[in-house]
Design an enzyme around this catalytic site. Structure first.
Site, mmCIF file in Angstrom:
data_model
loop_
_atom_site.group_PDB
_atom_site.id
_atom_site.type_symbol
_atom_site.label_atom_id
_atom_site.label_comp_id
_atom_site.label_asym_id
_atom_site.label_seq_id
_atom_site.Cartn_x
_atom_site.Cartn_y
_atom_site.Cartn_z
ATOM 1 N N CYS A 34 35.149 40.488 31.427
ATOM 2 C CA CYS A 34 35.555 39.362 32.444
ATOM 3 C C CYS A 34 34.290 39.136 33.555
ATOM 4 C CB CYS A 34 36.868 39.886 33.144
ATOM 5 S SG CYS A 34 36.775 41.430 34.045
ATOM 6 N N GLY A 93 51.225 45.927 27.589
ATOM 7 C CA GLY A 93 50.086 46.316 28.526
ATOM 8 C C GLY A 93 49.779 45.010 29.530
ATOM 9 N N HIS A 150 36.560 37.048 39.865
ATOM 10 C CA HIS A 150 35.521 37.656 40.262
ATOM 11 C C HIS A 150 34.362 36.627 40.834
ATOM 12 C CE1 HIS A 150 37.148 40.872 38.201
ATOM 13 N NE2 HIS A 150 36.531 41.040 37.197
ATOM 14 N N ARG A 176 32.790 44.068 20.409
ATOM 15 C CA ARG A 176 31.860 43.032 21.172
ATOM 16 C C ARG A 176 30.179 42.914 20.514
ATOM 17 N NH1 ARG A 176 33.863 43.568 27.084
ATOM 18 N NH2 ARG A 176 36.020 42.638 26.705
ATOM 19 N N ASN A 221 39.136 36.244 36.143
ATOM 20 C CA ASN A 221 38.823 37.431 35.451
ATOM 21 C C ASN A 221 39.927 37.728 34.360
ATOM 22 O OD1 ASN A 221 40.136 38.284 38.021
ATOM 23 N ND2 ASN A 221 40.377 39.972 37.159
ATOM 24 N N THR A 222 41.321 37.441 34.679
ATOM 25 C CA THR A 222 42.267 37.526 33.631
ATOM 26 C C THR A 222 42.675 36.378 32.869
ATOM 27 O OG1 THR A 222 44.286 37.061 34.967
ATOM 28 C CG2 THR A 222 43.346 39.214 35.275
#
Lengths: 349, 349, 349, 349
Positions: free
Chosen positions: B148, B14, B240, B110, B325-326
């Site tokens: 993120c 993915g 972001h 989380r 963000n990634t």
């Protein structure tokens, strides 16, 4: 109202001026017969003096007008000002002194004590400041509309006013068209965010308080609410989007707020002013709306769209608002101001 | 530390899995030798099973790995989880039960009471929760990194913690890559803003409190601060950007805050962990920075950039923050978590 | 090659100059020790004289250099020219006359009869023009690299040359960075196409013929092929994409063309020049590649990517090409030119 | 023409269907009273069955229609087909067999020998194919409009036809809306070019020849010109832009071509069909026009805009063309087809 009223635009060749020319096209009450610009352009046809930057093409008849100097003389009584801030103060005052009604989009006089910062749905009563301007020795008057970011916020907040607005925190995502032409360089904004717009946050914070304030004798008592703005430029063509949190003295339920938004109307709606949207603030039920590209052209750009009303863990409520920055935030706002003034009898000599 | 430690990625085909594959390339401590994915992909070469969506090309040696089922068996002890939330709960638990250390980017665990929501610069002490997981009968453990959007906010707020954070109001402008692949449809986001990201605001509000909270015996006492998030999608590729207002119990001057940001360091910096940025939070002096397109790749995407600290008329201070963000928000965060765990001796059987 | 060779940049504060500063960072052979700019900037530190517009931050040591006047004097022998076309002619000639080797990215001298328009993989032999420049009374020399759109086309066509190129029809989709700073106004290019770039089509048509031409005694005999270009600006940050159709005298099969692309190498590859890509033209098998955002940073921006080779119903073959306009199309091209000249012994006095 | 003719839309809930719904709003001749879609949607209100993806809001009255199965029965005689290609063949034929006039935007029947591929300004004579369809045993008929990229090219070429078109080379830069919804993934197209659109180039090449071909007894003799297309997706919302080179048998001067463009008219203009633009192909004099974002909405999206006519060094002339892909390239094209058929008396039973 058979014969149209002749109007002019100060600063007609610039970007804001072009928005006026476009918005006034086919206006039922006003006919644009006079265009003024800086010396460089005078005595030329509007068509030749202007690099048309808006979508579509320049309205035909305006192209044939001869550009005039921005000095009182043969201009119509009612003038829309799209003057650059660098020169607007002196020129607008000269026209006001000479008896013109200057309906201005420039920032220069917005915060002057005797000048209405008018949003017709919100504060038509502020027009009562105009007689104060006689003390400057003016035979005419200056009326202003807000900054393009402010007006979206002020309109969205107007239905909340009855609940006692205490604190407002707003983050804007502003369209490229808000910066004029050439405005934001392409290399800066392509697929990017610029988290700074010079002077914008201060304008939003101050103007909002004045717009939502109350006439107190000879001046406006600003709304006693604290307002904080974060202003960002985003790669969107038209339409300023704003994430807003608000604290209210009264503690209304969501339904009360939604009802307040839905029933909110002002004089422009009561009187059916030609540029008035049927409903000034439109609440969208979809969970991901309003969106600038999809909603900005609705209601000819004159309504403000609100959505996603939900509780805010920090202040009381949060929501998103969006409006057309060059229409409701500039040319359309000024024209609606003039329509209100006309309907109030203020255009009669 | 001569021989590299073998690691695997759960959900490797993915988009998040691909980010892990890319980030682990040439890692000095870890060697990716095992890739797991859904049944559809198993027994195929990674190259054939994966539509590579990231910039550049797939790292050569990983392409030759055979995709395995996501079931405990021959996988390495240390596994990074890029599992889709729909399946992550069961699979991650199965691996933890079987003795694996699952360093997960998925949201599923989380907020579990016994699972660290780890940001190594901020809350390394939260790793002390791990022994609680034994009570589930697990021989291994699960450790998570934040959402993120959360991690950018939490990192930016960390230097403020000493001043007593009371209230935080954040509006995000989130990159397209945050929604995975195919993610946000092109017709929705081109030159547009989408003022809604499902579940995002809740995650930011809760996770931030846990990350900045304190270990209290067998659990984390969340930071007693109110946090409110407005989350927006914008047409930006990576990074972001967040407009943040914060209220502080102590009333520090700007210089104290700037000094706190500049000296802020954590265990990753002390120990020189390979993925640690030299300085985790970098303050930019330019009036219009940070900007996602211009700053996101600095420090290999592992630092958070802050700018425009100024007084907030509603809360105390406002500023802008931006992070990748990634990377810092996903694959890089998890890898740094694993590096910290290794340096703590937690990878030894 | 132990001690690095000192080099300078003419026009160092502008956008192209900044690309040179960035590309020369950590160069193994060259050390940037001299920066020249217009009078306005001289005697200031580079850091203070320059608004850094590139991604990331200005390389530290260059920031401390003092900006010099663009007049021969204390500048190093090897100079890269990023001069604006308005002033480049006189300044480059003055330096060449004074004995400098001016490796220029400016368009001014590209089509001069005695000046090489150098693409090291294609026409290293054109360096033999340099002695002709002595007839101008110059002690030094000027060598140029092509326009950023031309170089992508010329590199992509180079492997076709052996088959006899007769006609080339190319449509470009050019990145915003190609127009410099502030360059293309944001309101013009956001979610838009501008189907015109002043002078670009003519440059592509003429330069391509010269680059692919042959040294014929004291001048270059241009390639006898007809070249037609359509140039468009698109909302892409970096990387020019080109749709190309080509007619060939020989009628090669697809496999022959693909083989020609794959084996294509030049002196930079043979000699392992530091900025040379391992393979100058890379064919991508994926049906939808190359793509600018995904492929532009590969090979440090120095290769040209080709894909989708297929028969053309009008000419013989059609394909897509893409390359980095500010690297292979500007700073990187010039630096590779200088590396080739150094390896040819042309830098020795 | 007092009472409006009832019409239906096959595939009304999809993206193309929505374009039909929008375009038919307030149509002076047609009233949308029937909407068909796949089983999943039938028996629901159109409002509930449809995720409205277009700008603005769903037209009120259509929202209240009940979605019907796409089977002959109670549907009006005139049907617009927005069917997905996967199912269009059988469904359109079933309706044609049952006596309906199917005016289809789907690609399925475009190249069938007995089906007009109609562009009313160009080839109204092709309607004479319809009687051939009787041989299939149909009581009704199918008429198609071209692919959205083809129609822009065909319209732009139509005025050239008199000069003898021999070869055409076209590179498209196609808007995101052309791929439907969700269509192109956001991560693929943001600030990027995708140089491939499946099947598009073949469609453009074949359809153009048929559209510009001549009725030859019982079939269309395609234009004997070679056509080559390069198709690219670009980050533009609406409007396909095309760079075109053309070789002509006659060797007209520029003025002759421009005159041909300016006088070009067809039956829709002669008869004043309601959706016909006053001038089907509009030449723009500005050196950098047409541009999709600025010109796409002119003439209600029904005209094709041409600019930059100049000599082509490879073929004879080159120019740029632009048209609205979802209006003139889809819904508007089909509605104009129906208007032409009505004016030809083909709608009478």
């Amino acid at each position: 109202m058979q014969k149209k009223i002749e109007v002019g635009v100060l600063g007609a060749t610039g970007m804001v001026g072009q928005h006026f020319v476009k918005f006034l096209q086919n206006h039922p009450w006003f006919e644009l017969t006079w265009v003024g610009a800086s010396e460089r352009s005078t005595a030329r046809k509007y068509r030749g003096a202007t690099s048309w930057r808006l979508d579509g093409v320049m309205p035909e008849p305006v192209g044939e007008l001869t550009v005039e100097e921005c000095k009182p003389g043969n201009a119509p009584r009612l003038l829309f000002s799209a003057m650059d801030a660098v020169v607007a103060t002196d020129i607008e005052r000269a026209f006001a002194a000479a008896g013109h009604l200057v309906v201005s989009n420039s920032k220069n006089h917005r915060m002057e004590r005797d000048v209405p910062l008018l949003v017709p749905e919100i504060n038509a009563a502020h027009l009562k400041l105009i007689p104060q301007q006689r003390q400057r020795g003016w035979k005419g008057a200056i009326v202003t509309n807000p900054n393009c970011t402010t007006v979206v916020l002020a309109m969205a907040l107007a239905p909340f006013k009855q609940f006692g607005i205490r604190r407002v925190l707003m983050t804007s995502m502003q369209a490229i068209s808000g910066a004029g032409y050439p405005g934001v360089p392409g290399p800066d904004i392509n697929a990017n965010i610029i988290p700074f717009i010079g002077g914008e946050e201060e304008k939003v914070e101050q103007e909002t308080q004045k717009i939502l304030g109350e006439l107190a004798g000879d001046h406006i008592a600003p709304l006693e609410a604290r307002v904080s703005a974060h202003c960002n430029r985003v790669p969107v063509t038209d339409g300023h989007t704003e994430s807003v949190s608000v604290e209210l003295a009264g503690k209304p339920a969501a339904e009360e707020i939604l009802a307040a938004i839905r029933v909110f109307r002002g004089l422009p709606q009561e009187r059916g002013l030609p540029s008035a949207p049927a409903q000034p603030v439109i609440y969208m039920e979809e969970p991901n709306r309003p969106q600038p590209r999809r909603d900005v052209e609705r209601e000819r750009g004159m309504a403000v769209f609100v959505g996603r009303l939900r509780p805010c863990p920090v202040l009381d409520w949060k929501f998103v608002a969006m409006g057309h920055n060059t229409v409701r935030g500039a040319a359309g706002a000024a024209v609606l101001n003039a329509e209100l003034m006309l309907s109030e009898g203020l255009l009669e000599p």
